[in-house]
Motif scaffolding. Structure first.
Motif, PDB file in Angstrom:
ATOM      1  N   VAL A   1      12.284  58.454  54.504  1.00  0.00           N
ATOM      2  CA  VAL A   1      10.851  58.664  55.437  1.00  0.00           C
ATOM      3  C   VAL A   1       9.795  58.205  54.165  1.00  0.00           C
ATOM      4  O   VAL A   1       9.775  58.250  53.270  1.00  0.00           O
ATOM      5  CB  VAL A   1      10.706  60.080  55.558  1.00  0.00           C
ATOM      6  CG1 VAL A   1      11.895  60.386  56.645  1.00  0.00           C
ATOM      7  CG2 VAL A   1      11.067  61.271  54.235  1.00  0.00           C
ATOM      8  N   TYR A   2       8.716  57.894  54.699  1.00  0.00           N
ATOM      9  CA  TYR A   2       7.554  57.366  53.841  1.00  0.00           C
ATOM     10  C   TYR A   2       6.139  58.153  54.583  1.00  0.00           C
ATOM     11  O   TYR A   2       6.182  58.239  55.877  1.00  0.00           O
ATOM     12  CB  TYR A   2       7.417  55.868  53.902  1.00  0.00           C
ATOM     13  CG  TYR A   2       8.571  55.010  53.573  1.00  0.00           C
ATOM     14  CD1 TYR A   2       8.675  54.736  52.153  1.00  0.00           C
ATOM     15  CD2 TYR A   2       9.778  54.911  54.496  1.00  0.00           C
ATOM     16  CE1 TYR A   2       9.709  54.130  51.778  1.00  0.00           C
ATOM     17  CE2 TYR A   2      10.700  54.283  53.778  1.00  0.00           C
ATOM     18  CZ  TYR A   2      10.566  53.678  52.400  1.00  0.00           C
ATOM     19  OH  TYR A   2      12.030  53.097  51.822  1.00  0.00           O
ATOM     20  N   THR A   3       5.122  58.094  53.805  1.00  0.00           N
ATOM     21  CA  THR A   3       3.815  58.455  54.420  1.00  0.00           C
ATOM     22  C   THR A   3       2.786  57.455  53.562  1.00  0.00           C
ATOM     23  O   THR A   3       3.099  56.992  52.846  1.00  0.00           O
ATOM     24  CB  THR A   3       3.728  59.914  54.170  1.00  0.00           C
ATOM     25  OG1 THR A   3       2.401  60.228  54.853  1.00  0.00           O
ATOM     26  CG2 THR A   3       3.578  60.454  52.684  1.00  0.00           C
ATOM     27  N   ARG A   4       1.394  57.886  53.664  1.00  0.00           N
ATOM     28  CA  ARG A   4       0.354  57.116  53.259  1.00  0.00           C
ATOM     29  C   ARG A   4       0.168  57.239  51.623  1.00  0.00           C
ATOM     30  O   ARG A   4       0.757  58.209  51.327  1.00  0.00           O
ATOM     31  CB  ARG A   4      -0.851  57.502  54.189  1.00  0.00           C
ATOM     32  CG  ARG A   4      -0.983  56.911  55.404  1.00  0.00           C
ATOM     33  CD  ARG A   4      -2.207  57.340  56.091  1.00  0.00           C
ATOM     34  NE  ARG A   4      -2.283  58.688  56.370  1.00  0.00           N
ATOM     35  CZ  ARG A   4      -3.179  59.484  56.874  1.00  0.00           C
ATOM     36  NH1 ARG A   4      -4.249  58.781  57.420  1.00  0.00           N
ATOM     37  NH2 ARG A   4      -3.319  60.538  57.196  1.00  0.00           N
ATOM     38  N   PRO A   5      -0.205  56.278  50.967  1.00  0.00           N
ATOM     39  CA  PRO A   5      -0.480  54.956  51.460  1.00  0.00           C
ATOM     40  C   PRO A   5       0.653  54.028  51.761  1.00  0.00           C
ATOM     41  O   PRO A   5       1.917  54.139  51.226  1.00  0.00           O
ATOM     42  CB  PRO A   5      -1.319  54.464  50.409  1.00  0.00           C
ATOM     43  CG  PRO A   5      -0.821  54.992  49.120  1.00  0.00           C
ATOM     44  CD  PRO A   5      -0.134  56.481  49.531  1.00  0.00           C
TER      45      PRO A   5
ATOM     46  N   ASP B   1       2.272  48.306  44.373  1.00  0.00           N
ATOM     47  CA  ASP B   1       3.358  47.331  44.779  1.00  0.00           C
ATOM     48  C   ASP B   1       4.625  47.725  45.353  1.00  0.00           C
ATOM     49  O   ASP B   1       5.443  47.035  45.717  1.00  0.00           O
ATOM     50  CB  ASP B   1       3.355  46.201  43.691  1.00  0.00           C
ATOM     51  CG  ASP B   1       1.961  45.306  43.494  1.00  0.00           C
ATOM     52  OD1 ASP B   1       1.397  45.299  44.094  1.00  0.00           O
ATOM     53  OD2 ASP B   1       1.944  45.133  42.259  1.00  0.00           O
ATOM     54  N   TRP B   2       4.605  49.000  45.617  1.00  0.00           N
ATOM     55  CA  TRP B   2       5.784  49.495  46.394  1.00  0.00           C
ATOM     56  C   TRP B   2       5.312  49.649  47.699  1.00  0.00           C
ATOM     57  O   TRP B   2       4.661  50.656  48.000  1.00  0.00           O
ATOM     58  CB  TRP B   2       6.385  50.809  45.746  1.00  0.00           C
ATOM     59  CG  TRP B   2       6.619  50.820  44.216  1.00  0.00           C
ATOM     60  CD1 TRP B   2       7.230  49.620  43.451  1.00  0.00           C
ATOM     61  CD2 TRP B   2       6.403  51.868  43.139  1.00  0.00           C
ATOM     62  NE1 TRP B   2       7.065  50.137  42.294  1.00  0.00           N
ATOM     63  CE2 TRP B   2       6.916  51.262  42.082  1.00  0.00           C
ATOM     64  CE3 TRP B   2       5.892  53.065  43.146  1.00  0.00           C
ATOM     65  CZ2 TRP B   2       6.793  51.948  40.861  1.00  0.00           C
ATOM     66  CZ3 TRP B   2       5.747  53.717  42.221  1.00  0.00           C
ATOM     67  CH2 TRP B   2       6.203  53.184  41.017  1.00  0.00           C
ATOM     68  N   ASP B   3       6.007  48.974  48.627  1.00  0.00           N
ATOM     69  CA  ASP B   3       5.366  48.669  50.036  1.00  0.00           C
ATOM     70  C   ASP B   3       6.461  49.497  51.001  1.00  0.00           C
ATOM     71  O   ASP B   3       7.734  49.838  50.751  1.00  0.00           O
ATOM     72  CB  ASP B   3       5.381  47.454  50.367  1.00  0.00           C
ATOM     73  CG  ASP B   3       4.367  46.821  49.693  1.00  0.00           C
ATOM     74  OD1 ASP B   3       3.226  47.231  49.278  1.00  0.00           O
ATOM     75  OD2 ASP B   3       4.521  45.275  49.486  1.00  0.00           O
ATOM     76  N   VAL B   4       5.857  50.154  52.015  1.00  0.00           N
ATOM     77  CA  VAL B   4       6.687  50.888  53.204  1.00  0.00           C
ATOM     78  C   VAL B   4       7.340  49.863  53.884  1.00  0.00           C
ATOM     79  O   VAL B   4       6.682  48.905  54.029  1.00  0.00           O
ATOM     80  CB  VAL B   4       5.672  51.762  53.912  1.00  0.00           C
ATOM     81  CG1 VAL B   4       6.584  52.192  55.065  1.00  0.00           C
ATOM     82  CG2 VAL B   4       5.117  52.835  53.217  1.00  0.00           C
ATOM     83  N   PRO B   5       8.624  49.992  54.417  1.00  0.00           N
ATOM     84  CA  PRO B   5       9.274  48.734  55.303  1.00  0.00           C
ATOM     85  C   PRO B   5       8.270  48.394  56.382  1.00  0.00           C
ATOM     86  O   PRO B   5       7.626  49.434  57.219  1.00  0.00           O
ATOM     87  CB  PRO B   5      10.573  49.542  55.717  1.00  0.00           C
ATOM     88  CG  PRO B   5      10.793  50.401  54.661  1.00  0.00           C
ATOM     89  CD  PRO B   5       9.499  51.116  54.158  1.00  0.00           C
ATOM     90  N   GLU B   6       8.063  47.165  56.697  1.00  0.00           N
ATOM     91  CA  GLU B   6       7.330  46.767  57.503  1.00  0.00           C
ATOM     92  C   GLU B   6       7.442  47.365  58.954  1.00  0.00           C
ATOM     93  O   GLU B   6       6.737  47.582  59.863  1.00  0.00           O
ATOM     94  CB  GLU B   6       7.111  45.400  57.903  1.00  0.00           C
ATOM     95  CG  GLU B   6       6.605  44.378  56.335  1.00  0.00           C
ATOM     96  CD  GLU B   6       6.387  42.952  56.700  1.00  0.00           C
ATOM     97  OE1 GLU B   6       6.647  42.648  57.580  1.00  0.00           O
ATOM     98  OE2 GLU B   6       5.916  42.596  55.729  1.00  0.00           O
ATOM     99  N   VAL B   7       8.835  47.446  59.175  1.00  0.00           N
ATOM    100  CA  VAL B   7       9.260  47.640  60.702  1.00  0.00           C
ATOM    101  C   VAL B   7       8.632  49.396  61.026  1.00  0.00           C
ATOM    102  O   VAL B   7       8.303  49.678  62.195  1.00  0.00           O
ATOM    103  CB  VAL B   7      10.565  47.995  60.818  1.00  0.00           C
ATOM    104  CG1 VAL B   7      11.273  48.966  59.831  1.00  0.00           C
ATOM    105  CG2 VAL B   7      11.102  48.275  62.149  1.00  0.00           C
TER     106      VAL B   7
END
Length: 225
Positions: free
Chosen positions: A179-183, A188-194
């Motif tokens: 699971v992810y939340t903002r930002p 440079d660690w990005d949330v999966p685009e989907v």
């Protein structure tokens, strides 16, 4: 739901039920927790609840008479769906057991202590024996708190989001996906685009795939079940 807990050291159970989700469930009247000090049911002036074991050996054993009196007094007031004994040699607690117990109305929990209880208690009063893991604690109180938390959070109205518990790890024998939340981007660690796509069927498919892959990597034994 009503849960009655029989304990030798009831003070150990004060904190778990005085904060967070469990306290809110009690305050809302969704669940009642009643903690009973076994020493109040002792049959002698010394409030004895344990004695040496027959046949010799190290460690004391919880006596049958105080436990019988406590359980009998409680059963005289209501019927219990389960009388559970917390013990290291019980069946290991899992999500399925918590799901099942969350549907009950009245539960009694006996916390083990010392070398355990007189076997006749287990033979004649206990309907289910539960362990929270293959290790030994000083008593069953902490295990009882864990069991109660795992049950109560499943009762409708306890969690803010009714579907939250249904997506926890071990439901359907799978671990929960990441699971992810903002930002959305951090160092440079990005949330999966989907997850940012707004395509909810695609997101759900991604979560199911991730849950399966995490389970396969971390707990493959769950897939065997």
């Amino acid at each position: 739901m009503r849960i009655d807990i029989i304990s030798v050291v009831p003070d150990l159970l004060t904190s778990p039920f005085s904060a967070s989700i469990l306290k809110r469930a009690i305050d809302k009247g969704i669940v009642e927790i009643h903690i009973h000090n076994l020493r109040e049911y002792a049959t002698d002036n010394y409030k004895s609840i344990d004695d040496y074991q027959f046949g010799g050996g190290a460690g004391m054993v919880m006596m049958i008479a105080p436990i019988d009196k406590c359980i009998s007094d409680l059963k005289a007031e209501r019927d219990y769906d389960e009388i559970i004994y917390m013990t290291p040699d019980g069946k290991t607690l899992n999500q399925g057991t918590s799901n099942e117990l969350s549907l009950k109305e009245n539960i009694m929990i006996l916390c083990g202590h010392y070398k355990g209880v007189d076997q006749r208690v287990r033979d004649h009063f206990i309907t289910r024996e539960i362990s929270i893991g293959d290790y030994v604690l000083s008593g069953g109180e902490l295990g009882a708190a864990v069991l109660c938390d795992s049950i109560i959070r499943l009762i409708p109205g306890v969690l803010g989001n009714e579907t939250s518990a249904l997506t926890d790890s071990f439901q359907d024998n799978l671990l929960a996906p990441p699971v992810y939340t903002r930002p959305a981007s951090y160092k440079d660690w990005d949330v999966p685009e989907v997850l940012l796509s707004g395509n909810f069927p695609k997101i759900e498919a991604w979560r199911e795939e991730q849950a399966y892959e995490r389970t396969k990597a971390l707990r493959p034994d769950l897939l065997d079940d």
